[in-house]
Every structure is written in C-alpha cells, then in structure tokens.
Design a protein around this motif. Sequence first.
Motif, PDB file in Angstrom:
ATOM      1  N   ASP A   1      -3.940  -4.017  -7.584  1.00  0.00           N
ATOM      2  CA  ASP A   1      -3.319  -2.922  -6.847  1.00  0.00           C
ATOM      3  C   ASP A   1      -1.830  -2.762  -7.129  1.00  0.00           C
TER       4      ASP A   1
ATOM      5  N   TYR B   1     -10.028  -1.825  -0.978  1.00  0.00           N
ATOM      6  CA  TYR B   1      -8.664  -1.311  -0.915  1.00  0.00           C
ATOM      7  C   TYR B   1      -8.592  -0.126   0.050  1.00  0.00           C
TER       8      TYR B   1
ATOM      9  N   THR C   1      -4.831   4.246  -2.326  1.00  0.00           N
ATOM     10  CA  THR C   1      -4.189   3.228  -3.158  1.00  0.00           C
ATOM     11  C   THR C   1      -4.523   3.479  -4.625  1.00  0.00           C
TER      12      THR C   1
END
Length: 64
Positions: free
Chosen positions: A9, A36, A40
């Motif tokens: 990420d 996530y 994102t």
Amino acid sequence: MRYTYNCNDGLNTDKSTNHIQAMSYKKMLKILPSKYPVGTIVNISYTNKKNNLIIKDVKVGTND
C-alpha cells in the motif's frame, strides 16, 4: 492457488505487504476490499505464466 500476488500500500513497513493467493487477477481484485480500505492505491506485483514480472497500481473499490 495458481498465483501469489504481492500487494503493497505504499507504506515502507513489513506489515504493509500482503501476499494474496488467487487463481486469477480478477479474483484477486475481489479480495482487495477485505484487506485494504476503499480508495487506497495498492501496488501489485506478480509473475505470470510466461515468467514475466507484472507490476500494476490499482485503486481499491467496492465489490458492487
């Protein structure tokens, strides 16, 4: 599973990298919202069946 996808990420920590196993890229995309938050941007890398390294940036969306 057929492929192992390395998802990062963008944070430079060991916890920011997830290894997701799925049979296809499309099925891996369906798993991303559980790992996530929505919105994102995730960097995904994997090796395809011809042993080429593929790197993609994907914005996590909903499963709808």
